[in-house]
Design a protein around this motif. Structure first.
Motif, PDB file in Angstrom:
ATOM      1  N   HIS A 153     -37.285   1.367   8.969  1.00  0.00           N
ATOM      2  CA  HIS A 153     -35.940   1.733   9.401  1.00  0.00           C
ATOM      3  C   HIS A 153     -35.423   0.565  10.234  1.00  0.00           C
ATOM      4  O   HIS A 153     -36.148  -0.404  10.461  1.00  0.00           O
ATOM      5  CB  HIS A 153     -35.954   3.011  10.241  1.00  0.00           C
ATOM      6  CG  HIS A 153     -36.551   4.191   9.539  1.00  0.00           C
ATOM      7  ND1 HIS A 153     -35.836   5.012   8.708  1.00  0.00           N
ATOM      8  CD2 HIS A 153     -37.815   4.674   9.537  1.00  0.00           C
ATOM      9  CE1 HIS A 153     -36.626   5.956   8.230  1.00  0.00           C
ATOM     10  NE2 HIS A 153     -37.833   5.769   8.713  1.00  0.00           N
ATOM     11  N   CYS A 169     -29.021   3.780  11.254  1.00  0.00           N
ATOM     12  CA  CYS A 169     -30.169   3.117  10.655  1.00  0.00           C
ATOM     13  C   CYS A 169     -29.611   2.033   9.732  1.00  0.00           C
ATOM     14  O   CYS A 169     -28.742   2.293   8.917  1.00  0.00           O
ATOM     15  CB  CYS A 169     -31.013   4.101   9.871  1.00  0.00           C
ATOM     16  SG  CYS A 169     -32.384   3.316   9.014  1.00  0.00           S
ATOM     17  N   GLU A 197     -31.426   0.012   7.662  1.00  0.00           N
ATOM     18  CA  GLU A 197     -32.361  -0.408   6.617  1.00  0.00           C
ATOM     19  C   GLU A 197     -32.446   0.744   5.624  1.00  0.00           C
ATOM     20  O   GLU A 197     -32.788   1.861   6.011  1.00  0.00           O
ATOM     21  CB  GLU A 197     -33.739  -0.685   7.238  1.00  0.00           C
ATOM     22  CG  GLU A 197     -34.791  -1.142   6.260  1.00  0.00           C
ATOM     23  CD  GLU A 197     -34.524  -2.561   5.762  1.00  0.00           C
ATOM     24  OE1 GLU A 197     -34.346  -3.464   6.579  1.00  0.00           O
ATOM     25  OE2 GLU A 197     -34.474  -2.724   4.536  1.00  0.00           O
ATOM     26  N   LEU A 198     -32.113   0.467   4.363  1.00  0.00           N
ATOM     27  CA  LEU A 198     -32.143   1.528   3.353  1.00  0.00           C
ATOM     28  C   LEU A 198     -33.539   2.148   3.316  1.00  0.00           C
ATOM     29  O   LEU A 198     -34.508   1.465   3.029  1.00  0.00           O
ATOM     30  CB  LEU A 198     -31.781   0.941   1.989  1.00  0.00           C
ATOM     31  CG  LEU A 198     -31.618   1.965   0.870  1.00  0.00           C
ATOM     32  CD1 LEU A 198     -30.546   2.975   1.205  1.00  0.00           C
ATOM     33  CD2 LEU A 198     -31.306   1.282  -0.447  1.00  0.00           C
ATOM     34  N   CYS A 199     -33.627   3.451   3.672  1.00  0.00           N
ATOM     35  CA  CYS A 199     -34.953   4.026   3.880  1.00  0.00           C
ATOM     36  C   CYS A 199     -35.174   5.278   3.057  1.00  0.00           C
ATOM     37  O   CYS A 199     -36.186   5.951   3.213  1.00  0.00           O
ATOM     38  CB  CYS A 199     -35.141   4.331   5.366  1.00  0.00           C
ATOM     39  SG  CYS A 199     -33.819   5.331   6.054  1.00  0.00           S
ATOM     40  N   HIS A 244     -30.808   8.178   4.189  1.00  0.00           N
ATOM     41  CA  HIS A 244     -30.508   6.994   5.021  1.00  0.00           C
ATOM     42  C   HIS A 244     -29.139   7.091   5.698  1.00  0.00           C
ATOM     43  O   HIS A 244     -29.010   6.851   6.894  1.00  0.00           O
ATOM     44  CB  HIS A 244     -30.602   5.744   4.140  1.00  0.00           C
ATOM     45  CG  HIS A 244     -29.955   4.533   4.698  1.00  0.00           C
ATOM     46  ND1 HIS A 244     -30.431   3.881   5.810  1.00  0.00           N
ATOM     47  CD2 HIS A 244     -28.844   3.849   4.316  1.00  0.00           C
ATOM     48  CE1 HIS A 244     -29.652   2.844   6.064  1.00  0.00           C
ATOM     49  NE2 HIS A 244     -28.683   2.810   5.180  1.00  0.00           N
ATOM     50  N   MET A 277     -28.802   9.248   8.731  1.00  0.00           N
ATOM     51  CA  MET A 277     -29.661   8.934   9.879  1.00  0.00           C
ATOM     52  C   MET A 277     -28.810   8.355  11.004  1.00  0.00           C
ATOM     53  O   MET A 277     -28.908   7.186  11.363  1.00  0.00           O
ATOM     54  CB  MET A 277     -30.732   7.934   9.423  1.00  0.00           C
ATOM     55  CG  MET A 277     -31.942   7.888  10.326  1.00  0.00           C
ATOM     56  SD  MET A 277     -33.294   7.030   9.548  1.00  0.00           S
ATOM     57  CE  MET A 277     -34.263   6.625  10.998  1.00  0.00           C
TER      58      MET A 277
HETATM   59 CU1  CUA Z   1     -33.770   5.032   8.251  1.00  0.00          CU
HETATM   60 CU2  CUA Z   1     -32.181   4.027   6.826  1.00  0.00          CU
END
Ligand code: CUA
Length: 356
Positions: free
Chosen positions: A181, A216, A218-220, A224, A227
């Protein structure tokens, strides 16, 4: 008319002069435009102005480089393009130009070294340790952030929302329970990856009261975009009040529910729903003015559920998944962050208002 044998040197000089003229005007316009654009949200940290200035300097230096390359490419493509009848012709053999090559190697090298040095100085300043720093642990997981504070006795206090006192340097220790993340408060400008297995650090000194999004970066996974939480920058007194209220039981850690009789007022389910747990960002609930569509519409699903079933859906979201929705999107840490009383308050609230 240009194919004739008149002086090629003079012909070559004229385009260079023209290109320089066009390039200078286009660069000036480009820089003015780039500086006029409002790139960032309001700044709420001491570090922000250094980052914004760095950004402006990078724009001022890179716009002319971009303009120079585009001008030369466009001019060459127009001026030296192939005309009908020249299909088989070849240009004069060129051996290269040492002086030109030295110049176009040296100038970018100097520019790059200068910018790197400047950026390094800014980074060092921004990451400098400061006196009276407060530590906050930030844990990312699919798909929520959880914030951990230490109270005066060293006991850890859990929160879904980030509260920070104004003008106090903060050091975040950032961790992840699962995938990558990236902890980011755009108003603070600073961001850092949350990486499973290690702790990364981020320093920031909030200097403006207000509420700012935590996102967030960062593609998680599927959740995502959901978040998102809030960073509340409050006065020192307000922060101390909030922390002691948290410590006294509003968010008793999981399993510690037996000691939760902190004497404070009963937690308000609607407040938890809309702010603390931020349920509203993913669910629709008319009473709370919530219109999220990431998770099931609570006005539709809750009336058919018993209180224990609602409680299970909050504490262990994967136990039952409504048709049309995916597992592992809703965070599984609400029992920990809201405490037994908090979850109960939300269950009571939902049972009372859903579908009405
Ligand atoms: Cu955690 Cu995007």
């Amino acid at each position: 008319m240009n194919g004739g044998g008149s002086s090629p040197v003079r012909e070559a000089r004229a385009p260079v002069g023209q290109m320089l003229g066009i390039g200078a005007i286009a660069s000036a316009l480009g820089i003015a435009l780039a500086l006029l654009i409002d790139w960032f949200p309001v700044s709420a940290s001491e570090e922000a102005h250094q980052i914004d200035t760095l950004w402006d300097v990078l724009l001022i230096v890179s716009v002319p480089v971009f303009v120079l390359v585009v001008t030369v490419v466009l001019f060459s493509a127009l001026r030296f393009r192939m005309r009908p009848g020249e299909e088989l012709a070849d240009g004069p053999p060129i051996h290269g130009n040492t002086r030109l090559e030295v110049i176009w190697t040296a100038i970018p090298a100097v520019v790059l070294v200068a910018l790197c040095t400047y950026a390094y100085v800014v980074l060092t300043n921004v990451e400098e340790a400061k006196a009276d720093t407060m530590d906050v642990r930030v844990v990312g997981e699919q798909f929520t952030w959880t914030f951990y504070y230490k109270d005066s006795s060293g006991k850890e206090i859990v929160s879904n929302q980030l509260y920070l006192p104004k003008d106090r340097p903060i050091q975040f220790a950032v961790q992840s329970k699962d995938v990558l993340h990236d902890f980011w408060v755009p108003a603070f400008r600073m961001k850092i990856d949350a990486v499973r297995g290690i702790t990364t650090h981020l320093r920031v000194t909030p200097n403006r009261l207000g509420t700012y999004p935590v996102v967030c970066a960062e593609l998680c996974g599927l959740g995502h975009a959901a978040m998102r939480q809030n960073a509340h920058v409050v006065s020192k007194d307000e922060f101390e009040q909030w922390l002691s209220k948290k410590a006294s039981g509003a968010a008793a850690p999981a399993g510690g529910g037996g000691t939760a009789a902190g004497g404070g007022a009963a937690p308000d389910g609607k407040t938890i729903f809309t702010t603390e747990a931020n349920c509203a960002s993913c669910h629709t609930l008319k009473d709370a003015g919530a219109t999220g569509t990431v998770g099931p519409n609570l006005d539709e699903v809750v009336p058919a559920l018993s209180k224990p079933e609602i409680q299970q859906s909050i504490e262990d979201p994967n136990a039952k998944i409504t048709d049309g929705f995916s597992p592992d999107i809703m965070p599984g840490n609400f029992k920990e962050t809201l405490g037994d009383n908090g979850v109960k308050a939300v269950v009571d609230y939902l049972k009372e208002v859903a579908g009405k």
